[in-house]
Design a protein around this motif. Structure first.
Motif, mmCIF file in Angstrom:
data_model
loop_
_atom_site.group_PDB
_atom_site.id
_atom_site.type_symbol
_atom_site.label_atom_id
_atom_site.label_comp_id
_atom_site.label_asym_id
_atom_site.label_seq_id
_atom_site.Cartn_x
_atom_site.Cartn_y
_atom_site.Cartn_z
ATOM 1 N N TYR A 134 1.209 3.034 -8.434
ATOM 2 C CA TYR A 134 -0.156 3.286 -8.912
ATOM 3 C C TYR A 134 -0.684 2.091 -9.702
ATOM 4 O O TYR A 134 -1.320 2.239 -10.720
ATOM 5 C CB TYR A 134 -0.194 4.558 -9.784
ATOM 6 C CG TYR A 134 0.217 5.791 -9.039
ATOM 7 C CD1 TYR A 134 -0.685 6.486 -8.248
ATOM 8 C CD2 TYR A 134 1.525 6.258 -9.113
ATOM 9 C CE1 TYR A 134 -0.292 7.619 -7.536
ATOM 10 C CE2 TYR A 134 1.932 7.387 -8.406
ATOM 11 C CZ TYR A 134 1.015 8.055 -7.619
ATOM 12 O OH TYR A 134 1.396 9.169 -6.923
ATOM 13 N N HIS A 135 -0.405 0.909 -9.162
ATOM 14 C CA HIS A 135 -0.784 -0.295 -9.910
ATOM 15 C C HIS A 135 -2.214 -0.732 -9.642
ATOM 16 O O HIS A 135 -3.010 -0.866 -10.574
ATOM 17 C CB HIS A 135 0.175 -1.444 -9.591
ATOM 18 C CG HIS A 135 0.026 -2.611 -10.517
ATOM 19 N ND1 HIS A 135 -0.783 -3.693 -10.232
ATOM 20 C CD2 HIS A 135 0.545 -2.845 -11.745
ATOM 21 C CE1 HIS A 135 -0.740 -4.556 -11.238
ATOM 22 N NE2 HIS A 135 0.057 -4.070 -12.169
ATOM 23 N N ASN A 136 -2.557 -0.956 -8.376
ATOM 24 C CA ASN A 136 -3.906 -1.429 -8.045
ATOM 25 C C ASN A 136 -4.683 -0.407 -7.223
ATOM 26 O O ASN A 136 -4.105 0.396 -6.489
ATOM 27 C CB ASN A 136 -3.839 -2.737 -7.259
ATOM 28 C CG ASN A 136 -3.352 -3.901 -8.096
ATOM 29 O OD1 ASN A 136 -3.505 -3.896 -9.317
ATOM 30 N ND2 ASN A 136 -2.778 -4.899 -7.451
ATOM 31 N N VAL A 137 -5.996 -0.470 -7.357
ATOM 32 C CA VAL A 137 -6.912 0.312 -6.536
ATOM 33 C C VAL A 137 -7.734 -0.694 -5.732
ATOM 34 O O VAL A 137 -8.404 -1.553 -6.318
ATOM 35 C CB VAL A 137 -7.837 1.191 -7.401
ATOM 36 C CG1 VAL A 137 -8.928 1.828 -6.549
ATOM 37 C CG2 VAL A 137 -7.021 2.266 -8.110
ATOM 38 N N VAL A 138 -7.659 -0.597 -4.399
ATOM 39 C CA VAL A 138 -8.313 -1.583 -3.541
ATOM 40 C C VAL A 138 -9.244 -0.870 -2.563
ATOM 41 O O VAL A 138 -8.802 -0.059 -1.749
ATOM 42 C CB VAL A 138 -7.276 -2.409 -2.744
ATOM 43 C CG1 VAL A 138 -7.991 -3.500 -1.944
ATOM 44 C CG2 VAL A 138 -6.233 -3.012 -3.673
ATOM 45 N N ARG A 170 -8.195 12.119 -8.507
ATOM 46 C CA ARG A 170 -7.059 13.016 -8.681
ATOM 47 C C ARG A 170 -5.872 12.350 -9.360
ATOM 48 O O ARG A 170 -4.982 13.040 -9.879
ATOM 49 C CB ARG A 170 -6.602 13.568 -7.320
ATOM 50 C CG ARG A 170 -7.578 14.546 -6.685
ATOM 51 C CD ARG A 170 -7.165 14.889 -5.272
ATOM 52 N NE ARG A 170 -8.102 15.844 -4.671
ATOM 53 C CZ ARG A 170 -7.896 17.153 -4.603
ATOM 54 N NH1 ARG A 170 -6.774 17.665 -5.084
ATOM 55 N NH2 ARG A 170 -8.786 17.950 -4.057
ATOM 56 N N ILE A 171 -5.814 11.029 -9.334
ATOM 57 C CA ILE A 171 -4.652 10.321 -9.881
ATOM 58 C C ILE A 171 -5.020 9.429 -11.067
ATOM 59 O O ILE A 171 -4.263 8.518 -11.400
ATOM 60 C CB ILE A 171 -3.958 9.484 -8.783
ATOM 61 C CG1 ILE A 171 -4.955 8.523 -8.108
ATOM 62 C CG2 ILE A 171 -3.308 10.394 -7.756
ATOM 63 C CD1 ILE A 171 -4.290 7.526 -7.178
ATOM 64 N N ILE A 172 -6.145 9.712 -11.688
ATOM 65 C CA ILE A 172 -6.550 8.892 -12.834
ATOM 66 C C ILE A 172 -5.483 8.900 -13.920
ATOM 67 O O ILE A 172 -5.197 7.869 -14.555
ATOM 68 C CB ILE A 172 -7.905 9.376 -13.393
ATOM 69 C CG1 ILE A 172 -9.053 8.899 -12.477
ATOM 70 C CG2 ILE A 172 -8.148 8.851 -14.814
ATOM 71 C CD1 ILE A 172 -10.424 9.384 -12.886
ATOM 72 N N ILE A 215 0.845 -1.201 0.000
ATOM 73 C CA ILE A 215 0.000 0.000 0.000
ATOM 74 C C ILE A 215 0.880 1.251 0.000
ATOM 75 O O ILE A 215 1.821 1.369 0.789
ATOM 76 C CB ILE A 215 -0.926 0.026 1.230
ATOM 77 C CG1 ILE A 215 -1.922 -1.142 1.165
ATOM 78 C CG2 ILE A 215 -1.663 1.347 1.328
ATOM 79 C CD1 ILE A 215 -2.822 -1.240 2.376
ATOM 80 N N MET A 216 0.574 2.178 -0.890
ATOM 81 C CA MET A 216 1.332 3.423 -1.018
ATOM 82 C C MET A 216 0.607 4.594 -0.360
ATOM 83 O O MET A 216 1.207 5.459 0.264
ATOM 84 C CB MET A 216 1.576 3.730 -2.495
ATOM 85 C CG MET A 216 2.389 4.980 -2.775
ATOM 86 S SD MET A 216 2.734 5.178 -4.536
ATOM 87 C CE MET A 216 1.067 5.502 -5.167
#
Length: 458
Positions: free
Chosen positions: A300-304, A449-451, A273-274
């Protein structure tokens, strides 16, 4: 005194297929030029190339370049990944201000020593047209014209009435086939041209990603992998089709949940997690308050989705009830404490900017609970369909997950999100109280914001 000579240090590697060459050649003879098609089809670069060619000899001094936002116009027309105007005229141009507008000033051998000014502006908002008033423009180049407000389009046309060499260059990705950009402009012009009633000439090209000879097969497969082939985004962005949205928005997710495959569910804390962002959407007359916690993994690999909570604003009889700010603040603090106890920290909280009084109450509650260090900011609230598209791409690439047992409200919202069947001219997510858009909004606030970092179109 020796004459100064301008020397180009390198050549831009333009490569066009015959289809694109034909379109660019036709631009020289036609007043209105429209390139429609899939992402990465090369349509914007075609228009930039043709626009730059005309800029060298046009007698008009001031010209217009627009996008949905000014930043979008500068990125896609000025820069264009090394193929934009600032590269075509490198050594002969500079960025600056013209009457408080962002502008690219061009003067050099290519323009025979004459100054040309390209004003850059956004066009999506109802009052965007005010930024382009006061000037007369010769040529107008617009990217994503379907995202421009009609006020902007009409004002730009009015500003071209005195042009000595009137030229229009538009590009767009396919939209709803009933969208006004087709009925009022593009298809209307085509019918007039076919009937011989369009003075000045009309040049239209439809292209797909397969028409771009610069895309390798490996790159093509990589881009295609981002999409659910049953989604409107695949049909539009890859196939270049005008499609009406209908039915479930996230069919892949809904099918996965209903068949109990649970491909998107993970049983425990995600690794690497970042950052952890929380989103808050405040309820209205037919909705509820929603909290969502989302983890972004390294690179910025996964969105959980880590947890979600929905608080209804109606009682069992369907009557409206008020959740007082203090109660709401306490519920949110409990939610924050749960995330901190399990994951150790919170990076930021993004809340619905339309409710500043409630945001102030949330901040006050956080301080009272010893959580004053938690940063609460306004959500950007970018275009809903951009948020939907990003979510769909993450799902298609296997980069979206949720923690099992903690995200019931979000899972239900994603499984039941549908397009509004009553909207005929544009694609709109149904928001009539029959589905939980509150949970969707609070989730989307956590990553909107990070799309650009999550979804790279390259």
């Amino acid at each position: 005194m020796a004459e100064n000579k301008f020397v180009r240090k390198r050549t831009i590697p333009f490569r066009f297929s015959e289809k694109h060459k034909d379109y660019i050649r036709a631009c020289e003879a036609c007043m209105y030029n429209v390139a429609e098609g899939a992402v990465r089809a090369g349509k914007t670069v075609d228009n930039i190339f043709a626009f730059a060619h005309e800029l060298k000899t046009t007698p008009d001094r001031i010209h217009l370049a627009t996008g949905s936002t000014m930043a979008n116009a500068k990125l896609n027309i000025g820069d264009a990944n090394g193929f934009g105007l600032e590269y075509i005229f490198r050594g002969q141009c500079h960025w600056g201000k013209y009457k408080d507008n962002e502008a690219l000033f061009v003067k050099g051998p290519d323009t025979h020593g004459k100054q040309k000014i390209i004003i850059f502006a956004g066009g999506a908002k109802e009052d965007s047209y005010k930024k382009i008033r006061g000037n007369s423009y010769g040529m107008w180049i617009a990217t994503e014209i379907n995202l421009h407000h009609d006020n902007t389009i009409k004002e730009a046309f009015n500003r071209q009435l005195a042009a000595k060499r009137l030229k229009v260059f538009w590009d767009l990705n396919p939209d709803n086939p009933r969208a006004t950009i087709y009925s009022d402009y593009i298809d209307k012009y085509q019918r007039q041209a076919d009937a011989g009633g369009f003075p000045g000439g009309y040049n239209y090209m439809h292209c797909t990603i397969y028409d771009n000879i610069n895309i390798t097969q490996d790159r093509l497969r990589e881009i295609e992998s981002r999409y659910d082939k049953n989604s409107i985004w695949y049909l539009r962005d890859i196939k270049g089709m005008r499609v009406v949205a209908n039915g479930l928005i996230y069919r892949r997710f809904a099918d996965d949940t209903s068949t109990k495959q649970y491909t998107f569910r993970i049983p425990e804390k995600p690794k690497d997690i970042m950052e952890i962002n929380l989103g808050i959407d405040f309820g209205g007359s037919s909705s509820g308050h929603s909290f969502t916690a989302t983890a972004i993994t390294r690179g910025y690999h996964n969105v959980v989705a880590l947890a979600s909570e929905w608080i209804g604003c109606k009682d069992e009889m369907g009557n409206q009830i008020e959740i007082d700010p203090e109660t709401l603040g306490n519920r949110f603090c409990d939610f924050c404490q749960k995330i901190i106890s399990r994951y150790g920290y919170i990076t930021a909280v993004y809340a619905d900017s339309a409710e500043q009084t409630l945001i102030a109450g949330i901040r006050s509650s956080l301080r009272k609970h010893g959580l004053g260090w938690v940063r609460v900011e306004n959500a950007l609230k970018i275009e809903i369909n951009d948020r939907i598209n990003a979510t769909a791409i993450l799902m298609a690439q296997g980069r979206f997950f949720y923690v099992g047992g903690e995200c019931a409200s979000l899972v239900n919202a994603l499984s039941t999100a549908v397009w509004d069947p009553k909207e005929l001219t544009k694609n709109v997510r149904l928001d009539d109280g029959t589905s939980d858009v509150d949970s969707l909004d609070s989730f989307e606030y956590t990553f909107e914001r990070i799309i650009s970092r999550l979804i790279k179109y390259g």
